[in-house]
Write a protein that holds these residues in place. Structure first.
Motif, PDB file in Angstrom:
ATOM      1  N   UNK A  42       0.825  -1.205   0.000  1.00  0.00           N
ATOM      2  CA  UNK A  42       0.000   0.000   0.000  1.00  0.00           C
ATOM      3  C   UNK A  42       0.865   1.264   0.000  1.00  0.00           C
ATOM      4  N   UNK A  43       1.859   1.290   0.864  1.00  0.00           N
ATOM      5  CA  UNK A  43       2.734   2.471   0.940  1.00  0.00           C
ATOM      6  C   UNK A  43       3.518   2.642  -0.351  1.00  0.00           C
ATOM      7  N   UNK A  44       4.039   1.518  -0.895  1.00  0.00           N
ATOM      8  CA  UNK A  44       4.820   1.613  -2.129  1.00  0.00           C
ATOM      9  C   UNK A  44       3.946   2.088  -3.289  1.00  0.00           C
ATOM     10  N   UNK A  45       2.722   1.528  -3.399  1.00  0.00           N
ATOM     11  CA  UNK A  45       1.824   1.966  -4.463  1.00  0.00           C
ATOM     12  C   UNK A  45       1.489   3.436  -4.351  1.00  0.00           C
ATOM     13  N   UNK A  46       1.211   3.886  -3.128  1.00  0.00           N
ATOM     14  CA  UNK A  46       0.893   5.301  -2.946  1.00  0.00           C
ATOM     15  C   UNK A  46       2.086   6.186  -3.300  1.00  0.00           C
ATOM     16  N   UNK A  47       3.291   5.728  -2.944  1.00  0.00           N
ATOM     17  CA  UNK A  47       4.485   6.515  -3.264  1.00  0.00           C
ATOM     18  C   UNK A  47       4.703   6.592  -4.772  1.00  0.00           C
ATOM     19  N   UNK A  48       4.484   5.476  -5.492  1.00  0.00           N
ATOM     20  CA  UNK A  48       4.661   5.493  -6.944  1.00  0.00           C
ATOM     21  C   UNK A  48       3.618   6.376  -7.626  1.00  0.00           C
ATOM     22  N   UNK A  49       2.373   6.295  -7.148  1.00  0.00           N
ATOM     23  CA  UNK A  49       1.320   7.144  -7.716  1.00  0.00           C
ATOM     24  C   UNK A  49       1.628   8.612  -7.459  1.00  0.00           C
ATOM     25  N   UNK A  50       2.115   8.905  -6.251  1.00  0.00           N
ATOM     26  CA  UNK A  50       2.440  10.291  -5.932  1.00  0.00           C
ATOM     27  C   UNK A  50       3.599  10.785  -6.809  1.00  0.00           C
ATOM     28  N   UNK A  51       4.551   9.898  -7.066  1.00  0.00           N
ATOM     29  CA  UNK A  51       5.662  10.288  -7.938  1.00  0.00           C
ATOM     30  C   UNK A  51       5.206  10.588  -9.358  1.00  0.00           C
ATOM     31  N   UNK A  52       4.301   9.757  -9.904  1.00  0.00           N
ATOM     32  CA  UNK A  52       3.775  10.022 -11.252  1.00  0.00           C
ATOM     33  C   UNK A  52       2.980  11.320 -11.268  1.00  0.00           C
ATOM     34  N   UNK A  53       2.158  11.536 -10.201  1.00  0.00           N
ATOM     35  CA  UNK A  53       1.377  12.776 -10.141  1.00  0.00           C
ATOM     36  C   UNK A  53       2.294  13.994 -10.106  1.00  0.00           C
ATOM     37  N   UNK A  54       3.389  13.906  -9.369  1.00  0.00           N
ATOM     38  CA  UNK A  54       4.311  15.042  -9.312  1.00  0.00           C
ATOM     39  C   UNK A  54       4.949  15.297 -10.684  1.00  0.00           C
ATOM     40  N   UNK A  55       5.325  14.228 -11.373  1.00  0.00           N
ATOM     41  CA  UNK A  55       5.913  14.406 -12.700  1.00  0.00           C
ATOM     42  C   UNK A  55       4.909  15.014 -13.697  1.00  0.00           C
ATOM     43  N   UNK A  56       3.656  14.480 -13.615  1.00  0.00           N
ATOM     44  CA  UNK A  56       2.621  15.014 -14.510  1.00  0.00           C
ATOM     45  C   UNK A  56       2.369  16.485 -14.217  1.00  0.00           C
ATOM     46  N   UNK A  57       2.328  16.850 -12.934  1.00  0.00           N
ATOM     47  CA  UNK A  57       2.060  18.244 -12.564  1.00  0.00           C
ATOM     48  C   UNK A  57       3.200  19.145 -13.022  1.00  0.00           C
ATOM     49  N   UNK A  58       4.447  18.704 -12.768  1.00  0.00           N
ATOM     50  CA  UNK A  58       5.585  19.521 -13.177  1.00  0.00           C
ATOM     51  C   UNK A  58       5.607  19.712 -14.698  1.00  0.00           C
ATOM     52  N   UNK A  59       5.316  18.631 -15.467  1.00  0.00           N
ATOM     53  CA  UNK A  59       5.281  18.772 -16.917  1.00  0.00           C
ATOM     54  C   UNK A  59       4.145  19.684 -17.364  1.00  0.00           C
ATOM     55  N   UNK A  60       2.989  19.610 -16.685  1.00  0.00           N
ATOM     56  CA  UNK A  60       1.870  20.491 -17.010  1.00  0.00           C
ATOM     57  C   UNK A  60       2.188  21.941 -16.746  1.00  0.00           C
ATOM     58  N   UNK A  61       2.880  22.229 -15.627  1.00  0.00           N
ATOM     59  CA  UNK A  61       3.244  23.607 -15.318  1.00  0.00           C
ATOM     60  C   UNK A  61       4.221  24.146 -16.385  1.00  0.00           C
ATOM     61  N   UNK A  62       5.100  23.295 -16.867  1.00  0.00           N
ATOM     62  CA  UNK A  62       6.017  23.751 -17.924  1.00  0.00           C
ATOM     63  C   UNK A  62       5.250  24.101 -19.200  1.00  0.00           C
ATOM     64  N   UNK A  63       4.290  23.258 -19.578  1.00  0.00           N
ATOM     65  CA  UNK A  63       3.502  23.520 -20.802  1.00  0.00           C
ATOM     66  C   UNK A  63       2.666  24.786 -20.626  1.00  0.00           C
ATOM     67  N   UNK A  64       2.096  25.009 -19.433  1.00  0.00           N
ATOM     68  CA  UNK A  64       1.306  26.217 -19.178  1.00  0.00           C
ATOM     69  C   UNK A  64       2.186  27.449 -19.312  1.00  0.00           C
ATOM     70  N   UNK A  65       3.415  27.360 -18.743  1.00  0.00           N
ATOM     71  CA  UNK A  65       4.329  28.514 -18.844  1.00  0.00           C
ATOM     72  C   UNK A  65       4.714  28.803 -20.295  1.00  0.00           C
ATOM     73  N   UNK A  66       4.971  27.777 -21.083  1.00  0.00           N
ATOM     74  CA  UNK A  66       5.299  27.981 -22.498  1.00  0.00           C
ATOM     75  C   UNK A  66       4.118  28.534 -23.276  1.00  0.00           C
ATOM     76  N   UNK A  67       2.908  28.051 -22.913  1.00  0.00           N
ATOM     77  CA  UNK A  67       1.705  28.537 -23.618  1.00  0.00           C
ATOM     78  C   UNK A  67       1.458  30.002 -23.291  1.00  0.00           C
ATOM     79  N   UNK A  68       1.597  30.398 -22.072  1.00  0.00           N
ATOM     80  CA  UNK A  68       1.383  31.803 -21.699  1.00  0.00           C
ATOM     81  C   UNK A  68       2.413  32.721 -22.366  1.00  0.00           C
ATOM     82  N   UNK A  69       3.621  32.173 -22.649  1.00  0.00           N
ATOM     83  CA  UNK A  69       4.673  32.993 -23.279  1.00  0.00           C
ATOM     84  C   UNK A  69       4.667  32.863 -24.796  1.00  0.00           C
ATOM     85  N   UNK A  70       3.681  32.196 -25.351  1.00  0.00           N
ATOM     86  CA  UNK A  70       3.587  31.979 -26.795  1.00  0.00           C
ATOM     87  C   UNK A  70       4.868  31.355 -27.360  1.00  0.00           C
TER      88      UNK A  70
END
Length: 465
Positions: A42-70
């Motif tokens: 349970x702990x390992x699964x939650x840690x892996x899911x949290x790691x993927x969520x963090x990567x997805x969020x960080x990649x999304x923030x990068x795309x948002x920043x690039x989109x706002x800067x055209x």
């Protein structure tokens, strides 16, 4: 208990201690391992899911920043197999990574709006979008009504979790088997001293009274048990030795009067014409009385050895000593000045009263007086005094006394000193033995001391509260 439950319980109780301890330890370990494995997965699964969520969020923030800067490239550069879709205000895909569909958004409009509003990641089945396995998706809002959808495959995590589960399922039985084997060996080694004790106890019999049980080197509970059992065997050996000595001494003491009675009767029957039957009867009566006294003493010792005391009742030592002194015509000394008086309004001198059996305590005093009269030169005195919580009863004579090294030995059974070997004067040697056994049964002590001249027997008994 129902019959269906009674049978397993009975079967369990009949098993060896080694099997029960090993089975119980294995069961506890199995539960502990199962709980640990569940928590670990349970702990390992939650840690892996949290790691993927963090990567997805960080990649999304990068795309948002690039989109706002055209500055967003077309197509969007893929990083770590991350899927990106950029939607305009009308919900059309205006940019995307090469590994995703450019026509159908990953999230419908309603789901997309809710995801943007809550900011929470979602699980999404990728098969309708020709993507392998489940996806972890997140939607973020950019300027000018642009929405960025970022997703990443969860298949790797799912595969890792399945692999870990297979390893645990395959490894736990092996680990339990190993732990059960270790527990079986450890318990067996722990119980080995008990098995040695059992075999040693089986070898101790009536003809091997001096044997002792093996004592393990470890200073543990088994060592304490072996030591206690050896002490018990020692006490039983001493009791057996005392019993055998008592039987031997009693047989020896009984043989003398019986032989005397037989000899007198044989002589009288062989020469009836010249026999003084009155003298013969007196001699037989004397030996019979001696046998009777010996039997009474033996019965008293047997009762005291079994711990069977008589009634527990208040005994007034002054009255008992006074009656004994009057019966023997002796002097009585009373010293009650140090007695502890009851708490009352006026001072009252306390009379020494002890709890015990009146007949037994009378026998104690009578034996001491008989022994003193047997050796006294001219006088015997009885004394009673009380001090603190103890009553003291003394019998003093002015005879030759006893050497200090013999004052303890005379309390042994059938012990008579050289000056008391006479059949008429010495008795059977049980008087003082009965005195000590009776006094100790009443919680008191008795000893002999020098009276200068003579000997003083001192009996100390606890006062009744």
């Amino acid at each position: 208990m129902p019959a269906s439950l009674a049978h397993p319980v009975t079967w369990w109780r009949r098993q060896s201690l080694r099997l029960r301890v090993t089975a119980a330890a294995t069961a506890v370990l199995a539960l502990a391992l199962a709980a640990s494995a569940y928590v670990f997965v349970a702990v390992l699964g939650e840690a892996l899911v949290r790691g993927i969520d963090d990567q997805v969020y960080q990649r999304g923030r990068e795309i948002v920043a690039l989109s706002d800067a055209n500055r967003l490239s077309d197509p969007v550069v893929s990083s770590d197999n991350t899927i990106v879709q950029v939607l305009d205000r009308e919900g059309r895909i205006v940019d995307a990574t090469p590994n995703t569909d450019r026509l159908v958004p990953l999230l419908p409009a309603a789901t997309r709006e809710a995801a943007v509003r809550t900011g929470s990641p979602l699980f999404l089945d990728g098969r309708p979008y020709a993507l392998p396995g489940p996806l972890r998706v997140r939607a973020l809002s950019a300027d000018h009504g642009v929405t960025v959808i970022v997703a990443r495959s969860f298949a790797e995590v799912e595969s890792s979790m399945v692999t870990i589960g297979h390893v645990l399922i395959a490894g736990m039985p092996l680990l339990l088997a190993l732990l059960a084997a270790v527990a079986w060996l450890v318990v067996g080694r722990t119980l080995r001293p008990i098995a040695l004790l059992r075999r040693g106890a089986a070898e101790v019999g009536g003809t091997a009274r001096s044997r002792r049980l093996p004592v393990p080197e470890a200073r543990d509970e088994v060592h304490a048990l072996a030591t206690t059992l050896n002490d018990m065997l020692g006490r039983l050996e001493e009791a057996d030795a005392r019993q055998r000595a008592l039987v031997s001494d009693a047989a020896h003491e009984l043989r003398s009067p019986l032989a005397s009675i037989r000899l007198q009767l044989e002589v009288a029957l062989s020469h009836p014409e010249g026999q003084d039957w009155t003298e013969t009867a007196e001699g037989v009566l004397e030996d019979t009385l001696r046998l009777s006294r010996l039997a009474e003493d033996l019965l008293a010792l047997a009762r005291l050895d079994e711990g069977r005391l008589g009634r527990r009742e208040p005994v007034d030592l002054v009255s008992m000593a006074r009656r004994t002194a009057e019966r023997y015509g002796l002097d009585l000394d009373l010293d009650l000045a140090h007695s502890v008086a009851p708490v009352v309004a006026s001072p009252v001198v306390a009379v020494p009263v002890v709890l015990g059996d009146t007949l037994d305590l009378r026998r104690v005093l009578a034996n001491l007086v008989d022994n003193a009269l047997r050796h006294a030169a001219s006088a015997v005195r009885i004394g009673v005094r009380a001090e603190g919580s103890v009553a003291e009863l003394t019998v003093t004579d002015d005879g030759p006394g006893i050497r200090p090294e013999d004052r303890e030995r005379v309390f042994d059974r059938f012990t008579r000193l050289d000056d008391a070997r006479s059949r008429d004067d010495g008795g059977a040697g049980l008087g003082l033995a009965i005195v000590r056994t009776t006094v100790e049964a009443h919680g008191g002590t008795v000893h002999l001391e020098d009276a200068s001249p003579g000997l003083r027997a001192v009996v100390r008994l606890p006062l009744a509260r």
